[in-house]
Design a protein around this motif. Structure first.
Motif, PDB file in Angstrom:
ATOM      1  N   LEU A  95     -10.798 -12.335   2.272  1.00  0.00           N
ATOM      2  CA  LEU A  95     -11.011 -12.441   0.838  1.00  0.00           C
ATOM      3  C   LEU A  95     -11.947 -11.326   0.414  1.00  0.00           C
ATOM      4  O   LEU A  95     -13.142 -11.340   0.709  1.00  0.00           O
ATOM      5  CB  LEU A  95     -11.590 -13.812   0.486  1.00  0.00           C
ATOM      6  N   ARG A  96     -11.377 -10.353  -0.281  1.00  0.00           N
ATOM      7  CA  ARG A  96     -12.141  -9.219  -0.793  1.00  0.00           C
ATOM      8  C   ARG A  96     -11.259  -8.444  -1.755  1.00  0.00           C
ATOM      9  O   ARG A  96     -10.038  -8.600  -1.762  1.00  0.00           O
ATOM     10  CB  ARG A  96     -12.614  -8.317   0.341  1.00  0.00           C
ATOM     11  N   LYS A  97     -11.898  -7.601  -2.576  1.00  0.00           N
ATOM     12  CA  LYS A  97     -11.125  -6.783  -3.497  1.00  0.00           C
ATOM     13  C   LYS A  97     -10.246  -5.804  -2.730  1.00  0.00           C
ATOM     14  O   LYS A  97     -10.632  -5.296  -1.682  1.00  0.00           O
ATOM     15  CB  LYS A  97     -12.057  -6.014  -4.430  1.00  0.00           C
ATOM     16  N   ALA A  98      -9.076  -5.556  -3.275  1.00  0.00           N
ATOM     17  CA  ALA A  98      -8.170  -4.608  -2.646  1.00  0.00           C
ATOM     18  C   ALA A  98      -8.754  -3.201  -2.719  1.00  0.00           C
ATOM     19  O   ALA A  98      -9.387  -2.830  -3.718  1.00  0.00           O
ATOM     20  CB  ALA A  98      -6.812  -4.648  -3.329  1.00  0.00           C
ATOM     21  N   LYS A  99      -8.553  -2.443  -1.680  1.00  0.00           N
ATOM     22  CA  LYS A  99      -9.060  -1.071  -1.641  1.00  0.00           C
ATOM     23  C   LYS A  99      -8.412  -0.241  -2.744  1.00  0.00           C
ATOM     24  O   LYS A  99      -7.191  -0.163  -2.847  1.00  0.00           O
ATOM     25  CB  LYS A  99      -8.773  -0.444  -0.284  1.00  0.00           C
ATOM     26  N   GLY A 100      -9.238   0.367  -3.576  1.00  0.00           N
ATOM     27  CA  GLY A 100      -8.736   1.228  -4.635  1.00  0.00           C
ATOM     28  C   GLY A 100      -8.085   0.495  -5.789  1.00  0.00           C
ATOM     29  O   GLY A 100      -7.450   1.124  -6.642  1.00  0.00           O
ATOM     30  N   ASP A 101      -8.215  -0.828  -5.837  1.00  0.00           N
ATOM     31  CA  ASP A 101      -7.586  -1.617  -6.904  1.00  0.00           C
ATOM     32  C   ASP A 101      -8.479  -2.800  -7.228  1.00  0.00           C
ATOM     33  O   ASP A 101      -8.420  -3.850  -6.582  1.00  0.00           O
ATOM     34  CB  ASP A 101      -6.199  -2.099  -6.467  1.00  0.00           C
TER      35      ASP A 101
ATOM     36  N   ASN B 118      -6.981  -6.570  -8.085  1.00  0.00           N
ATOM     37  CA  ASN B 118      -6.293  -7.423  -7.121  1.00  0.00           C
ATOM     38  C   ASN B 118      -7.163  -7.648  -5.893  1.00  0.00           C
ATOM     39  O   ASN B 118      -8.178  -6.973  -5.705  1.00  0.00           O
ATOM     40  CB  ASN B 118      -4.965  -6.792  -6.700  1.00  0.00           C
ATOM     41  N   ILE B 119      -6.761  -8.607  -5.080  1.00  0.00           N
ATOM     42  CA  ILE B 119      -7.437  -8.860  -3.818  1.00  0.00           C
ATOM     43  C   ILE B 119      -6.513  -8.476  -2.672  1.00  0.00           C
ATOM     44  O   ILE B 119      -5.312  -8.263  -2.868  1.00  0.00           O
ATOM     45  CB  ILE B 119      -7.868 -10.339  -3.675  1.00  0.00           C
ATOM     46  N   GLU B 120      -7.088  -8.385  -1.482  1.00  0.00           N
ATOM     47  CA  GLU B 120      -6.280  -8.083  -0.306  1.00  0.00           C
ATOM     48  C   GLU B 120      -5.276  -9.222  -0.088  1.00  0.00           C
ATOM     49  O   GLU B 120      -5.606 -10.400  -0.254  1.00  0.00           O
ATOM     50  CB  GLU B 120      -7.163  -7.937   0.926  1.00  0.00           C
ATOM     51  N   PRO B 121      -4.042  -8.921   0.275  1.00  0.00           N
ATOM     52  CA  PRO B 121      -3.039  -9.978   0.475  1.00  0.00           C
ATOM     53  C   PRO B 121      -3.344 -10.836   1.702  1.00  0.00           C
ATOM     54  O   PRO B 121      -4.041 -10.411   2.617  1.00  0.00           O
ATOM     55  CB  PRO B 121      -1.729  -9.196   0.652  1.00  0.00           C
ATOM     56  N   LEU B 122      -2.804 -12.047   1.689  1.00  0.00           N
ATOM     57  CA  LEU B 122      -2.930 -12.990   2.791  1.00  0.00           C
ATOM     58  C   LEU B 122      -1.595 -13.106   3.512  1.00  0.00           C
ATOM     59  O   LEU B 122      -0.531 -13.036   2.889  1.00  0.00           O
ATOM     60  CB  LEU B 122      -3.349 -14.374   2.265  1.00  0.00           C
TER      61      LEU B 122
ATOM     62  N   TRP C 231       3.675 -11.999   2.949  1.00  0.00           N
ATOM     63  CA  TRP C 231       2.334 -11.656   2.463  1.00  0.00           C
ATOM     64  C   TRP C 231       2.231 -12.109   1.020  1.00  0.00           C
ATOM     65  O   TRP C 231       3.125 -11.851   0.204  1.00  0.00           O
ATOM     66  CB  TRP C 231       2.078 -10.150   2.579  1.00  0.00           C
ATOM     67  N   ILE C 232       1.142 -12.817   0.690  1.00  0.00           N
ATOM     68  CA  ILE C 232       1.000 -13.410  -0.642  1.00  0.00           C
ATOM     69  C   ILE C 232      -0.375 -13.091  -1.234  1.00  0.00           C
ATOM     70  O   ILE C 232      -1.268 -12.605  -0.543  1.00  0.00           O
ATOM     71  CB  ILE C 232       1.191 -14.943  -0.598  1.00  0.00           C
ATOM     72  N   CYS C 233      -0.530 -13.377  -2.511  1.00  0.00           N
ATOM     73  CA  CYS C 233      -1.804 -13.302  -3.250  1.00  0.00           C
ATOM     74  C   CYS C 233      -2.316 -11.877  -3.451  1.00  0.00           C
ATOM     75  O   CYS C 233      -3.446 -11.686  -3.888  1.00  0.00           O
ATOM     76  CB  CYS C 233      -2.889 -14.142  -2.561  1.00  0.00           C
ATOM     77  N   GLY C 234      -1.484 -10.864  -3.153  1.00  0.00           N
ATOM     78  CA  GLY C 234      -1.909  -9.487  -3.358  1.00  0.00           C
ATOM     79  C   GLY C 234      -1.663  -8.981  -4.764  1.00  0.00           C
ATOM     80  O   GLY C 234      -1.993  -7.836  -5.078  1.00  0.00           O
ATOM     81  N   GLU C 235      -1.087  -9.838  -5.619  1.00  0.00           N
ATOM     82  CA  GLU C 235      -0.808  -9.449  -6.991  1.00  0.00           C
ATOM     83  C   GLU C 235      -1.352 -10.514  -7.937  1.00  0.00           C
ATOM     84  O   GLU C 235      -1.376 -11.703  -7.610  1.00  0.00           O
ATOM     85  CB  GLU C 235       0.697  -9.290  -7.209  1.00  0.00           C
ATOM     86  N   ARG C 236      -1.761 -10.073  -9.120  1.00  0.00           N
ATOM     87  CA  ARG C 236      -2.267 -11.007 -10.128  1.00  0.00           C
ATOM     88  C   ARG C 236      -1.139 -11.870 -10.677  1.00  0.00           C
ATOM     89  O   ARG C 236       0.048 -11.567 -10.538  1.00  0.00           O
ATOM     90  CB  ARG C 236      -2.916 -10.223 -11.283  1.00  0.00           C
ATOM     91  N   SER C 237      -1.543 -12.976 -11.307  1.00  0.00           N
ATOM     92  CA  SER C 237      -0.626 -13.870 -12.034  1.00  0.00           C
ATOM     93  C   SER C 237       0.456 -14.449 -11.139  1.00  0.00           C
ATOM     94  O   SER C 237       1.610 -14.575 -11.548  1.00  0.00           O
ATOM     95  CB  SER C 237       0.010 -13.119 -13.224  1.00  0.00           C
TER      96      SER C 237
ATOM     97  N   GLU D  80     -16.866  -6.101  -1.896  1.00  0.00           N
ATOM     98  CA  GLU D  80     -16.424  -4.847  -2.501  1.00  0.00           C
ATOM     99  C   GLU D  80     -16.581  -3.666  -1.554  1.00  0.00           C
ATOM    100  O   GLU D  80     -16.351  -2.527  -1.929  1.00  0.00           O
ATOM    101  CB  GLU D  80     -17.217  -4.573  -3.780  1.00  0.00           C
ATOM    102  N   LYS D  81     -16.977  -3.936  -0.319  1.00  0.00           N
ATOM    103  CA  LYS D  81     -17.225  -2.866   0.636  1.00  0.00           C
ATOM    104  C   LYS D  81     -15.957  -2.541   1.405  1.00  0.00           C
ATOM    105  O   LYS D  81     -15.308  -3.422   1.950  1.00  0.00           O
ATOM    106  CB  LYS D  81     -18.328  -3.287   1.619  1.00  0.00           C
ATOM    107  N   GLU D  82     -15.618  -1.251   1.450  1.00  0.00           N
ATOM    108  CA  GLU D  82     -14.463  -0.820   2.206  1.00  0.00           C
ATOM    109  C   GLU D  82     -14.895  -0.576   3.646  1.00  0.00           C
ATOM    110  O   GLU D  82     -15.420   0.474   3.988  1.00  0.00           O
ATOM    111  CB  GLU D  82     -13.851   0.461   1.611  1.00  0.00           C
ATOM    112  N   GLU D  83     -14.677  -1.600   4.499  1.00  0.00           N
ATOM    113  CA  GLU D  83     -15.115  -1.518   5.878  1.00  0.00           C
ATOM    114  C   GLU D  83     -14.087  -0.845   6.765  1.00  0.00           C
ATOM    115  O   GLU D  83     -12.887  -0.823   6.465  1.00  0.00           O
ATOM    116  CB  GLU D  83     -15.411  -2.931   6.420  1.00  0.00           C
TER     117      GLU D  83
END
Length: 372
Positions: free
Chosen positions: A151-157, A160-164, A179-185, A365-368
């Motif tokens: 659970l974290r913000k998507a890199k460069g976006d 959206n969040i990172e997909p599951l 893969w789910i939850c990588g897009e809003r709405s 929000e950290k890109e690890e």
């Protein structure tokens, strides 16, 4: 049978997750708490003279309830301080002679959840999925589906969040993993059958009624409820949606086919299971004869019920726990679990068995640098 609903449609929350754990009511289960796991497989994070070097594993802080019946002390749902999230549902096996997909495996399904929650934080979701499917990580486990990811913000976006990922022992290779939850709405639902993406309209007839109703109700809730308290109340109402027959004394074999129709499962079972439930309540009264404790308090002072002669398949079956997870756009998590029964099978009034945890995801929000 369990159900989990997830959505990225709420304007305030990056992710909303709700879950019903359907289980034998007397199956011993801890309350949610923070505990520490040591990764078994440290991720490779560098090299010395061209030779890959693994970092020593560090303890991971995990928030979850835990199953006390099996030695693995697994769970069905949990999250770490670093944002590793996982939730599991059983797969309803109908072919008891399918050797490749046993109804009851030698290994705990709950161990699949803790495998991700206790993984090295440097391991990516993609690497974990590959490791589990290609290295035999799902062998010897009864049918299941596991939603997992970071659970974290998507890199460069930032929208959206990172997909599951959804791992299942119905997946033969990594390419079959949804893969789910990588897009809003978006709104997703999973119960005890193969996952169907909302866009798979050609298979809509295969969608369980509880999933269809849950997704529709979830959409209304996240559209209408912005305030946290009102939203939680609406989400618990969804989890309490009862379409089960009024006869709660039917045998388990008769009731199992009906579980796909109802989000909430009232405690039910035949004569022998009714008797086991009554005996458990009597034992509880004897054990706490010097206490005038409500069921919610007994839940906290009793680690597990007395030994059960029939193992975990004792007493009535139904919705045992309910969980709501809210993750806002700053990475703040609100984790609420509602217990509906004490360890001796006494019902707990709605809300009296609630426990809530709040924390901020480390690295939201950290890109690890993750190990792939």
């Amino acid at each position: 049978m369990c159900i989990v609903l997830l959505t990225t449609s709420h304007p305030k929350y990056a992710l909303v997750v709700i879950d019903n754990r359907d289980e034998y009511i007397l199956r011993p289960t801890s309350r949610p708490h923070w505990w520490k796991a040591t990764p078994e497989t440290p991720a490779v994070n560098g090299s010395v003279n061209g030779v890959a070097k693994a970092a020593p594993p560090a303890e991971v802080e995990v928030l979850s309830s835990r199953d006390l019946q099996r030695a693995e002390r697994g769970t069905w749902l949990g999250i770490t301080k670093g944002g590793n999230f996982a939730v599991l549902t059983n797969y309803r096996e109908t072919d008891t002679h399918d050797v490749a997909h046993p109804v009851h495996g030698k290994r705990s399904r709950g161990g699949m959840v803790t495998a991700w929650l206790g993984a090295d934080p440097a391991e990516s979701t993609e690497r974990f999925v590959t490791r589990m499917l290609e290295d035999g990580g799902v062998k010897g486990v009864g049918g299941f589906s596991l939603i997992c990811g970071k659970l974290r913000k998507a890199k460069g976006d930032s929208n959206n969040i990172e997909p599951l990922a959804i791992i299942s022992n119905r997946c033969d290779h990594v390419g079959q993993v949804p893969w789910i939850c990588g897009e809003r709405s978006s709104i997703y639902g999973l119960s005890n059958a193969t996952y169907l993406h909302p866009e798979q309209e050609d298979k809509e007839e295969e969608l369980w009624p509880k999933i269809r109703e849950g997704r529709e109700a979830m959409l209304r809730a996240v559209t209408e409820k912005i305030d946290e308290k009102e939203l939680q109340e609406a989400l618990f109402e969804i989890l309490d949606t009862d379409r089960f027959p009024s006869d709660h004394t039917m045998d388990l074999e008769e009731g199992i086919p009906l579980l796909k129709d109802s989000i909430f499962i009232p405690a039910f079972g035949g004569k022998s299971h009714q008797e086991e439930m009554a005996e458990a309540r009597l034992r509880g009264q004897v054990k706490h004869k010097d206490r005038d404790s409500p069921a919610a308090e007994v839940l906290t002072i009793v680690a597990r019920p007395d030994d059960q002669p029939n193992g975990f398949q004792t007493g009535l079956y139904g919705t045992q726990r309910q969980t709501i997870i809210l993750v806002d756009w700053d990475g703040n998590v609100t984790y609420t679990e509602r217990a509906l029964w004490d360890p001796h099978g006494n019902p707990i009034p709605r809300g009296s068995g609630d426990e809530t945890f709040r924390f901020k995801i480390e690295g939201w929000e950290k890109e690890e640098e993750l190990c792939n």
